[in-house]
Design an enzyme around this catalytic site. Structure first.
Site, PDB file in Angstrom:
ATOM      1  N   CYS A  44       0.818  -1.235   0.051  1.00 14.48           N
ATOM      2  CA  CYS A  44      -0.004  -0.080   0.111  1.00 14.48           C
ATOM      3  C   CYS A  44       0.892   1.496  -0.067  1.00 14.48           C
ATOM      4  CB  CYS A  44      -1.520   0.036   1.109  1.00 14.48           C
ATOM      5  SG  CYS A  44      -1.639  -1.573   1.163  1.00 14.48           S
ATOM      6  N   THR A 112      -0.926 -17.244  -0.901  1.00 14.36           N
ATOM      7  CA  THR A 112      -0.524 -16.739  -1.297  1.00 14.36           C
ATOM      8  C   THR A 112      -0.718 -15.024  -2.655  1.00 14.36           C
ATOM      9  OG1 THR A 112      -1.933 -18.157  -2.634  1.00 14.36           O
ATOM     10  CG2 THR A 112       0.053 -19.261  -1.835  1.00 14.36           C
ATOM     11  N   GLU A 178      -8.944   4.669 -19.096  1.00 16.99           N
ATOM     12  CA  GLU A 178     -10.184   3.842 -18.478  1.00 16.99           C
ATOM     13  C   GLU A 178     -10.558   3.229 -19.384  1.00 16.99           C
ATOM     14  OE1 GLU A 178     -10.294   2.306 -15.357  1.00 16.99           O
ATOM     15  OE2 GLU A 178     -12.223   1.846 -16.139  1.00 16.99           O
ATOM     16  N   TYR A 277      -6.253 -23.641   5.983  1.00 13.02           N
ATOM     17  CA  TYR A 277      -6.853 -22.361   5.858  1.00 13.02           C
ATOM     18  C   TYR A 277      -6.499 -21.772   4.760  1.00 13.02           C
ATOM     19  CZ  TYR A 277      -7.679 -24.032  10.020  1.00 13.02           C
ATOM     20  OH  TYR A 277      -7.964 -25.400  12.243  1.00 13.02           O
ATOM     21  N   ALA A 278      -7.357 -20.767   4.816  1.00 15.75           N
ATOM     22  CA  ALA A 278      -6.554 -19.876   3.142  1.00 15.75           C
ATOM     23  C   ALA A 278      -7.571 -18.288   3.471  1.00 15.75           C
ATOM     24  CB  ALA A 278      -7.799 -20.213   1.464  1.00 15.75           C
ATOM     25  N   THR A 300      -6.676  -5.134   4.728  1.00 20.91           N
ATOM     26  CA  THR A 300      -7.296  -4.756   5.873  1.00 20.91           C
ATOM     27  C   THR A 300      -7.855  -6.407   6.057  1.00 20.91           C
ATOM     28  OG1 THR A 300      -9.016  -3.143   4.220  1.00 20.91           O
ATOM     29  CG2 THR A 300      -7.656  -2.483   6.819  1.00 20.91           C
ATOM     30  N   VAL A 328      -9.882   3.840   2.012  1.00 24.05           N
ATOM     31  CA  VAL A 328      -9.951   5.024   1.823  1.00 24.05           C
ATOM     32  C   VAL A 328      -8.541   5.600   1.210  1.00 24.05           C
ATOM     33  CG1 VAL A 328      -8.539   4.940   4.167  1.00 24.05           C
ATOM     34  CG2 VAL A 328     -10.436   6.635   2.976  1.00 24.05           C
TER      35      VAL A 328
HETATM   36  C1  LIG Z   1       0.794   0.044  -5.021  1.00 22.03           C
HETATM   37  C2  LIG Z   1      -0.758  -1.129  -4.145  1.00 22.03           C
HETATM   38  C3  LIG Z   1      -1.336  -0.174  -3.204  1.00 22.03           C
HETATM   39  C4  LIG Z   1      -1.981  -1.110  -2.358  1.00 22.03           C
HETATM   40  N1  LIG Z   1      -2.778  -0.185  -1.277  1.00 22.03           N
HETATM   41  C5  LIG Z   1      -4.212  -0.294  -0.821  1.00 22.03           C
HETATM   42  C6  LIG Z   1      -4.221   0.690   0.586  1.00 22.03           C
HETATM   43  O1  LIG Z   1      -4.410   1.378   0.714  1.00 22.03           O
HETATM   44  N2  LIG Z   1      -5.134  -0.207   1.366  1.00 22.03           N
HETATM   45  C7  LIG Z   1      -5.580  -1.708   1.683  1.00 22.03           C
HETATM   46  O2  LIG Z   1      -6.444  -2.175   2.635  1.00 22.03           O
HETATM   47  N3  LIG Z   1      -5.347  -2.332   0.931  1.00 22.03           N
HETATM   48  C8  LIG Z   1      -4.089  -1.904  -0.434  1.00 22.03           C
HETATM   49  N4  LIG Z   1      -3.896  -3.058  -1.342  1.00 22.03           N
HETATM   50  C9  LIG Z   1      -3.813  -4.230  -1.422  1.00 22.03           C
HETATM   51  C10 LIG Z   1      -2.705  -5.251  -0.367  1.00 22.03           C
HETATM   52  O3  LIG Z   1      -1.853  -4.883  -0.733  1.00 22.03           O
HETATM   53  C11 LIG Z   1      -3.137  -6.842  -0.866  1.00 22.03           C
HETATM   54  O4  LIG Z   1      -3.985  -7.384  -0.300  1.00 22.03           O
HETATM   55  C12 LIG Z   1      -2.575  -7.198   0.415  1.00 22.03           C
HETATM   56  O5  LIG Z   1      -1.088  -7.018  -0.230  1.00 22.03           O
HETATM   57  C13 LIG Z   1      -2.741  -8.652   0.667  1.00 22.03           C
HETATM   58  O6  LIG Z   1      -2.154  -9.494   1.163  1.00 22.03           O
HETATM   59  P1  LIG Z   1      -1.717 -10.876   1.362  1.00 22.03           P
HETATM   60  O7  LIG Z   1      -0.889 -11.887   2.447  1.00 22.03           O
HETATM   61  O8  LIG Z   1      -2.768 -11.510   1.234  1.00 22.03           O
HETATM   62  O9  LIG Z   1      -0.941 -11.054  -0.482  1.00 22.03           O
HETATM   63  P2  LIG Z   1       0.159 -10.703  -0.721  1.00 22.03           P
HETATM   64  O10 LIG Z   1       0.339  -9.156  -0.740  1.00 22.03           O
HETATM   65  O11 LIG Z   1       0.383 -10.937  -2.552  1.00 22.03           O
HETATM   66  O12 LIG Z   1       0.845 -11.707  -0.407  1.00 22.03           O
HETATM   67  C14 LIG Z   1       1.259 -13.307  -0.655  1.00 22.03           C
HETATM   68  C15 LIG Z   1       2.642 -13.571  -1.087  1.00 22.03           C
HETATM   69  O13 LIG Z   1       2.481 -14.766  -1.409  1.00 22.03           O
HETATM   70  C16 LIG Z   1       3.773 -15.401  -2.363  1.00 22.03           C
HETATM   71  N5  LIG Z   1       3.669 -16.304  -2.285  1.00 22.03           N
HETATM   72  C17 LIG Z   1       2.481 -17.059  -3.854  1.00 22.03           C
HETATM   73  N6  LIG Z   1       2.629 -17.486  -3.888  1.00 22.03           N
HETATM   74  C18 LIG Z   1       3.546 -18.759  -3.598  1.00 22.03           C
HETATM   75  C19 LIG Z   1       4.311 -19.232  -3.426  1.00 22.03           C
HETATM   76  N7  LIG Z   1       3.960 -20.601  -4.173  1.00 22.03           N
HETATM   77  N8  LIG Z   1       5.073 -20.121  -2.788  1.00 22.03           N
HETATM   78  C20 LIG Z   1       5.553 -18.598  -1.439  1.00 22.03           C
HETATM   79  N9  LIG Z   1       4.986 -17.889  -1.501  1.00 22.03           N
HETATM   80  C21 LIG Z   1       4.474 -17.843  -2.661  1.00 22.03           C
HETATM   81  C22 LIG Z   1       3.954 -13.761  -3.462  1.00 22.03           C
HETATM   82  O14 LIG Z   1       4.640 -13.673  -3.401  1.00 22.03           O
HETATM   83  C23 LIG Z   1       3.539 -12.867  -2.336  1.00 22.03           C
HETATM   84  O15 LIG Z   1       4.969 -12.216  -1.539  1.00 22.03           O
HETATM   85  C24 LIG Z   1      -2.502  -2.131  -2.440  1.00 22.03           C
HETATM   86  C25 LIG Z   1      -1.932  -3.099  -3.121  1.00 22.03           C
HETATM   87  C26 LIG Z   1      -1.537  -2.578  -4.108  1.00 22.03           C
HETATM   88  C27 LIG Z   1      -0.690  -3.396  -5.224  1.00 22.03           C
END
Ligand SMILES: Cc1cc2nc3c(=O)[nH]c(=O)nc-3n(C[C@H](O)[C@H](O)[C@H](O)COP(=O)(O)OP(=O)(O)OC[C@H]3O[C@@H](n4cnc5c(N)ncnc54)[C@H](O)[C@@H]3O)c2cc1C
Length: 451
Positions: A44, A112, A178, A277-278, A300, A328
């Protein structure tokens, strides 16, 4: 022997799951696998490094190595899980040297995440095309901004617009393209999106709505894009056209996906396979208003689901009830927030709505520095409940969105909101809280529709 939890993915959801599991069980062995070379960091924050509000990408790293050590979390960087065997309860992974290893688990947590989706258009194989998901992506775009005269962002969602704002802040001519007829189409209704568009254009951002990119032109390097037959020159193109959940590994292991394409879970974040779990971007959630599955894909939601998955995997008890998709952001000096359904999403779900909308001030009218704030409330005409809100303003948007998110979660009616007690002091708020006045406007409309 201590129990073993393996977590695949070590960002927002994975690390929260690990920390929460540790708080429940001090002796369980917790191993986190991540493809990435850095420990968890805030995606983020990436646009704000690009815009130079944060000085360094490394500042986005959430915990130092000592945190993992202290919490006894075995974090394996640059390790990719390649296979899950649900019967023998093992995960195969490959480290950065190509070595293949196996881990045994009692409980497994899939965290993931998701990856950028880029539509299949002509010319994608050129240098100068980017996406913004990882810290490495951020650094590449940062270097591109150093050298670029003009940049094109494809997609006017939250990430696309935040990146575009950074382009302007870095003095680069920036155009957003867009396909849909208005910006932030997942977050806002057209009327509120118009207010945001006006502000962004005033700051020098060029925004083309209602047409997509047909082709990226140039030889080996990007020279520009063509949109509805018109060529727009650019040195750099950033695709911000949504994300897709990383579910292939889960699917291969026989874990069920839901209708959205995310991993299906129950409120305990358990998948269709026992002890697996996921959580986070790879998992579905339930929309608290429509009760239909949705992909929230917000940080969040990721940490909330991660917490629940971690507690349950460690033998505790926790539930995640669902999401409103509350979000936000801040673009230049404008704050933009939303919670619940937009009016158009409500209509698509067969909910008849009544709208309250008001533009007011963030301080007493006479107090110097008062900023404009516009509040939109979406009310279910039948039940009179608040089901959504969008707010844009110069300040004080976040906590109003939070308050309305609480109200929606508590199934508050517009009538209750119209008599809610709020606070006032000239430098901080109007005597009549703008949310309350907006509720009154919606009530008057409801009454007119009955008469
Ligand atoms: C530029 C940007 C701005 C954002 N701004 C906001 C914001 O202001 N507010 C908000 O609420 N959300 C925001 N988000 C969304 C938020 O970042 C994501 O919802 C959040 O990162 C999700 O977390 P996660 O852990 O589920 O997944 P991820 O952050 O995608 O992490 C998953 C991890 O698993 C790893 N992985 C995948 N498969 C494998 C495998 N087979 N073996 C080992 N590792 C693996 C990936 O490489 C990654 O590092 C933003 C996203 C981006 C890109």
């Amino acid at each position: 022997l201590p129990r073993k939890i393996v977590i695949i993915g070590a960002n927002a959801a994975g690390v929260e799951a690990a920390s929460s599991a540790r708080k429940i069980d001090r002796s369980v062995e917790i191993t986190l696998l991540t493809k990435e070379k850095r420990p968890a960091y805030s995606r983020c924050g990436l646009p704000y490094v690009l815009g130079r509000h944060i000085s360094n990408f490394e500042n986005l790293i959430i915990f130092s190595p000592s945190y993992y050590h202290l919490m006894k979390l075995d974090l394996r960087l640059e390790c990719t899980a390649t296979n899950i065997d649900k019967n023998s309860k093992t995960v195969d992974f490959r480290d950065k040297t190509g070595n293949q290893e196996e881990l045994q688990f009692d409980d497994l947590i899939m965290a993931t995440g998701s990856r950028p989706f880029v539509p299949p258009i002509k010319g994608l194989n050129k240098a100068g095309i980017h996406v913004l998901r990882t810290l490495d992506d951020g650094q590449k775009i940062d270097r591109a901004l150093e050298k670029s005269k003009s940049i094109i962002i494809v997609g006017a969602g939250l990430v696309g617009l935040e990146t575009a704002v950074a382009g302007i802040e870095r003095g680069v001519e920036t155009t957003v393209v867009e396909l849909l007829p208005y910006i932030l189409p997942q977050t806002l209704d057209r009327d509120i999106a118009k207010l945001v568009l006006k502000k962004l254009e005033e700051k020098g951002l060029k925004i083309m709505i209602g047409s997509g990119v047909d082709e990226i032109y140039g030889t080996t390097k990007v020279r520009g894009v063509s949109v509805a037959g018109k060529k727009i020159p650019a040195d750099t193109v950033v695709f911000s056209t949504g994300v897709r959940p990383n579910v292939e590994l889960a699917q291969k292991a026989g874990i069920l996906l839901g209708e959205t394409g995310g991993i299906k879970t129950n409120m305990g974040m358990e998948t269709s396979v026992k002890d697996i779990y996921a959580c986070g971007d790879c998992a579905e959630t339930i929309n608290l208003i429509t009760h239909k599955p949705m992909l929230s894909q917000l940080g969040t939601t990721a940490v909330n689901q991660g917490r629940v998955a971690g507690i349950n995997a460690a033998g505790g008890y926790a539930r995640f009830l669902g999401s409103l998709g509350s979000s936000v952001t801040k673009m230049f000096d404008l704050e933009i927030g939303a919670t619940g359904l937009t009016a158009s999403a409500a209509e698509k779900n067969g909910i008849k709505t009544v709208i309250g909308k008001l533009t007011s001030k963030t301080k007493a009218e006479y107090y110097p520095g008062a900023k404009q704030i516009t509040i939109k409330l979406i009310i279910d005409r039948l039940t009179r409940r608040i089901i959504g809100s969008q707010i844009v303003g110069g300040e004080e948007v976040t906590q109003r969105i939070n308050a309305l998110s609480f109200a929606i979660q508590k199934q508050m009616s517009v009538d209750e909101l119209s008599v809610a007690e709020t606070c006032y002091s000239p430098p901080l708020n109007e005597t009549w809280e703008p949310m309350v006045l907006t509720a009154e406007i919606a009530i008057r409309k409801l009454k007119r529709q009955k008469d």
